[in-house]
Motif scaffolding. Structure first.
Motif, PDB file in Angstrom:
ATOM      1  N   PHE A   1      58.456-157.661 -94.089  1.00  0.00           N
ATOM      2  CA  PHE A   1      58.408-156.298 -93.548  1.00  0.00           C
ATOM      3  C   PHE A   1      57.718-156.315 -92.189  1.00  0.00           C
ATOM      4  N   THR A   2      58.357-155.732 -91.184  1.00  0.00           N
ATOM      5  CA  THR A   2      57.774-155.653 -89.846  1.00  0.00           C
ATOM      6  C   THR A   2      57.734-154.204 -89.384  1.00  0.00           C
ATOM      7  N   LEU A   3      56.613-153.812 -88.824  1.00  0.00           N
ATOM      8  CA  LEU A   3      56.406-152.447 -88.341  1.00  0.00           C
ATOM      9  C   LEU A   3      55.664-152.506 -87.021  1.00  0.00           C
ATOM     10  N   SER A   4      56.172-151.803 -86.020  1.00  0.00           N
ATOM     11  CA  SER A   4      55.523-151.768 -84.706  1.00  0.00           C
ATOM     12  C   SER A   4      55.075-150.349 -84.376  1.00  0.00           C
ATOM     13  N   TYR A   5      53.903-150.272 -83.767  1.00  0.00           N
ATOM     14  CA  TYR A   5      53.399-148.994 -83.262  1.00  0.00           C
ATOM     15  C   TYR A   5      53.207-149.132 -81.759  1.00  0.00           C
ATOM     16  N   VAL A   6      53.974-148.366 -80.988  1.00  0.00           N
ATOM     17  CA  VAL A   6      53.891-148.403 -79.523  1.00  0.00           C
ATOM     18  C   VAL A   6      52.849-147.382 -79.091  1.00  0.00           C
ATOM     19  N   THR A   7      51.669-147.871 -78.766  1.00  0.00           N
ATOM     20  CA  THR A   7      50.567-146.974 -78.419  1.00  0.00           C
ATOM     21  C   THR A   7      50.471-146.712 -76.919  1.00  0.00           C
ATOM     22  N   GLY A   8      51.139-147.543 -76.119  1.00  0.00           N
ATOM     23  CA  GLY A   8      51.150-147.370 -74.670  1.00  0.00           C
ATOM     24  C   GLY A   8      52.385-148.046 -74.099  1.00  0.00           C
ATOM     25  N   ARG A   9      52.485-148.089 -72.789  1.00  0.00           N
ATOM     26  CA  ARG A   9      53.649-148.676 -72.135  1.00  0.00           C
ATOM     27  C   ARG A   9      53.882-150.112 -72.617  1.00  0.00           C
ATOM     28  N   SER A  10      55.126-150.409 -73.011  1.00  0.00           N
ATOM     29  CA  SER A  10      55.516-151.765 -73.399  1.00  0.00           C
ATOM     30  C   SER A  10      56.709-152.170 -72.546  1.00  0.00           C
ATOM     31  N   VAL A  11      56.582-153.320 -71.870  1.00  0.00           N
ATOM     32  CA  VAL A  11      57.536-153.694 -70.823  1.00  0.00           C
ATOM     33  C   VAL A  11      58.194-155.033 -71.151  1.00  0.00           C
TER      34      VAL A  11
ATOM     35  N   MET B   1      58.999-147.503 -73.883  1.00  0.00           N
ATOM     36  CA  MET B   1      59.482-148.877 -74.025  1.00  0.00           C
ATOM     37  C   MET B   1      60.519-149.111 -72.940  1.00  0.00           C
ATOM     38  N   ILE B   2      60.235-150.004 -72.018  1.00  0.00           N
ATOM     39  CA  ILE B   2      61.114-150.191 -70.865  1.00  0.00           C
ATOM     40  C   ILE B   2      61.303-151.675 -70.568  1.00  0.00           C
ATOM     41  N   LEU B   3      62.442-152.008 -69.982  1.00  0.00           N
ATOM     42  CA  LEU B   3      62.689-153.384 -69.555  1.00  0.00           C
ATOM     43  C   LEU B   3      62.225-153.603 -68.126  1.00  0.00           C
ATOM     44  N   THR B   4      62.296-152.570 -67.308  1.00  0.00           N
ATOM     45  CA  THR B   4      61.760-152.636 -65.956  1.00  0.00           C
ATOM     46  C   THR B   4      61.375-151.223 -65.535  1.00  0.00           C
ATOM     47  N   GLY B   5      60.582-151.113 -64.480  1.00  0.00           N
ATOM     48  CA  GLY B   5      60.082-149.819 -64.055  1.00  0.00           C
ATOM     49  C   GLY B   5      61.114-148.974 -63.339  1.00  0.00           C
ATOM     50  N   TYR B   6      60.874-147.669 -63.316  1.00  0.00           N
ATOM     51  CA  TYR B   6      61.841-146.762 -62.691  1.00  0.00           C
ATOM     52  C   TYR B   6      61.928-146.964 -61.183  1.00  0.00           C
ATOM     53  N   SER B   7      60.837-147.382 -60.546  1.00  0.00           N
ATOM     54  CA  SER B   7      60.866-147.606 -59.093  1.00  0.00           C
ATOM     55  C   SER B   7      61.827-148.729 -58.739  1.00  0.00           C
ATOM     56  N   ALA B   8      61.808-149.798 -59.547  1.00  0.00           N
ATOM     57  CA  ALA B   8      62.720-150.921 -59.285  1.00  0.00           C
ATOM     58  C   ALA B   8      64.172-150.495 -59.448  1.00  0.00           C
ATOM     59  N   LEU B   9      64.441-149.670 -60.447  1.00  0.00           N
ATOM     60  CA  LEU B   9      65.815-149.196 -60.647  1.00  0.00           C
ATOM     61  C   LEU B   9      66.258-148.292 -59.510  1.00  0.00           C
ATOM     62  N   ASN B  10      65.355-147.449 -59.042  1.00  0.00           N
ATOM     63  CA  ASN B  10      65.704-146.586 -57.909  1.00  0.00           C
ATOM     64  C   ASN B  10      66.057-147.402 -56.666  1.00  0.00           C
ATOM     65  N   LYS B  11      65.318-148.490 -56.448  1.00  0.00           N
ATOM     66  CA  LYS B  11      65.608-149.352 -55.298  1.00  0.00           C
ATOM     67  C   LYS B  11      66.968-150.012 -55.460  1.00  0.00           C
ATOM     68  N   LEU B  12      67.269-150.423 -56.684  1.00  0.00           N
ATOM     69  CA  LEU B  12      68.556-151.060 -56.949  1.00  0.00           C
ATOM     70  C   LEU B  12      69.709-150.078 -56.739  1.00  0.00           C
ATOM     71  N   LEU B  13      69.501-148.832 -57.160  1.00  0.00           N
ATOM     72  CA  LEU B  13      70.537-147.813 -57.042  1.00  0.00           C
ATOM     73  C   LEU B  13      70.633-147.237 -55.636  1.00  0.00           C
ATOM     74  N   GLY B  14      69.582-147.432 -54.863  1.00  0.00           N
ATOM     75  CA  GLY B  14      69.593-146.934 -53.492  1.00  0.00           C
ATOM     76  C   GLY B  14      69.251-145.472 -53.351  1.00  0.00           C
ATOM     77  N   LYS B  15      68.794-144.851 -54.427  1.00  0.00           N
ATOM     78  CA  LYS B  15      68.380-143.447 -54.359  1.00  0.00           C
ATOM     79  C   LYS B  15      67.459-143.155 -55.536  1.00  0.00           C
ATOM     80  N   ASP B  16      66.744-142.052 -55.447  1.00  0.00           N
ATOM     81  CA  ASP B  16      65.785-141.680 -56.489  1.00  0.00           C
ATOM     82  C   ASP B  16      66.490-140.972 -57.639  1.00  0.00           C
ATOM     83  N   VAL B  17      66.867-141.759 -58.638  1.00  0.00           N
ATOM     84  CA  VAL B  17      67.530-141.216 -59.824  1.00  0.00           C
ATOM     85  C   VAL B  17      66.494-140.891 -60.900  1.00  0.00           C
ATOM     86  N   TYR B  18      65.493-141.770 -61.039  1.00  0.00           N
ATOM     87  CA  TYR B  18      64.478-141.606 -62.082  1.00  0.00           C
ATOM     88  C   TYR B  18      63.135-141.257 -61.441  1.00  0.00           C
TER      89      TYR B  18
END
Length: 327
Positions: free
Chosen positions: A152-162, A183-200
């Motif tokens: 049995f596995t149980l996780s509690y996300v108490t803060g940012r998990s990257v 729970m994120i794979l990368t930050g929103y700033s990095a995605l905005n740079k990749l997309l070329g505009k402020d989406v998040y």
């Protein structure tokens, strides 16, 4: 660790793994990966519940701190940095002051004839600041996947998990998420740079409860750590001591001979009233199918035409599936 609970008054063993966010932002280096792996393996081989409290910044990508104040830039145009640079370099004295093997560099000369060492590779003298940490990420991801099948596995996300911190949460069986714990794979700033505009505009838009709860990743959302710990203990109350044992049966708090007072109506009704009972407008209690105050709903944000959860019947733990007839 060993804890005494109403289900196991003499104590039960669980394996608890947690990030220490005060140490390098809770990142995973080689040592942390090995520690996590061994703890999870210990739980898996013994069939013990494995609990993970997550708050981290993912895999550690470190820096050679002693090098940062010493390297210099050979610009294409000293007066216009926008034209780029030729190479990064160290002055001769700085290069010789570094421990051997810290960098790999090519000896050259500057425009004034001074000796320079153009940097080819930055190695560092400490193990665990580079891609070896990504190998460790694969190690603990694989171990978590095995634990999913074997205990049995149980996780509690108490803060940012990257990054890998989010992966191993998701690779577990059950997830409790605090409202401020994306729970994120990368930050929103990095995605905005990749997309070329402020989406998040926030991490919550990528992996906050408003995303993870409706899509079925998160089973339960809590408002603070006290609620989070209680939710973990509530879930454990339905879990056997080990995978080799039977679920804990409590003394009967609600006699099984009692009448079930709830009566279905011809019009759509709340199935939770049938499962758990409810209080009428005048405050009187109408009993439901399961023992009073034992029903706990999970995945309420996802697949809303179905109600799922845990409850007890005559003190015996049960899984619950019901149809939401009002949708």
């Amino acid at each position: 660790c060993k804890m005494k609970t109403p289900e196991y008054p003499n104590g039960r063993e669980v394996v608890l793994i947690a990030n220490d966010v005060t140490v390098q932002s809770g990142s995973f280096g080689v040592e942390e990966d090995q520690f996590y792996f061994k703890a999870s393996e210990y739980a898996r081989k013994r069939g013990l519940p494995r609990l993970y409290i997550a708050c981290n910044s993912g895999a550690r990508i470190g820096l050679v701190e002693e090098l940062k104040p010493k390297f210099k830039v050979a610009w294409n145009d000293d007066k216009d940095a926008t034209k780029g640079f030729k190479y990064l370099y160290l002055a001769e004295d700085d290069y010789k002051a570094l421990p051997e093997g810290t960098v790999q560099a090519t000896k050259t000369t500057g425009p004034s004839g001074e000796v320079r060492y153009a940097l080819d590779t930055i190695v560092g003298t400490s193990h665990g600041i580079g891609v070896e940490n990504l190998r460790g990420s694969g190690l603990i991801a694989g171990e978590t996947s095995r634990a999913y099948d074997e205990t049995f596995t149980l996780s509690y996300v108490t803060g940012r998990s990257v990054g890998i911190g989010a992966y191993i949460v998701r690779l577990g069986q059950r997830i409790i998420q605090m409202v401020d714990g994306p729970m994120i794979l990368t930050g929103y700033s990095a995605l905005n740079k990749l997309l070329g505009k402020d989406v998040y505009t926030s991490q919550d838009q990528l992996g906050g409860p408003q995303v993870m709860y409706p899509n079925g990743v998160t089973h339960q959302v809590v408002g603070n750590d006290q609620e989070g710990v209680k939710a973990m203990l509530d879930w454990l109350s339905f879990v056997p001591e080990t995978k080799f044992s039977v679920p804990p049966i409590l003394p009967v708090s609600d006699p099984v001979e009692r009448e079930i007072e709830f009566v279905p109506t011809k019009t759509p009704y709340d199935p939770r009233h049938m499962l758990a009972g409810y209080n009428k407008a005048d405050g009187s209690w109408v009993s439901g199918f399961f023992d009073k105050d034992t029903f706990k709903e999970y995945l309420a944000g996802w697949g809303k035409s179905v109600v799922t959860g845990r409850a007890r019947l005559g003190g015996i733990p049960m899984g619950v599936i019901a149809v939401e007839t009002r949708l």
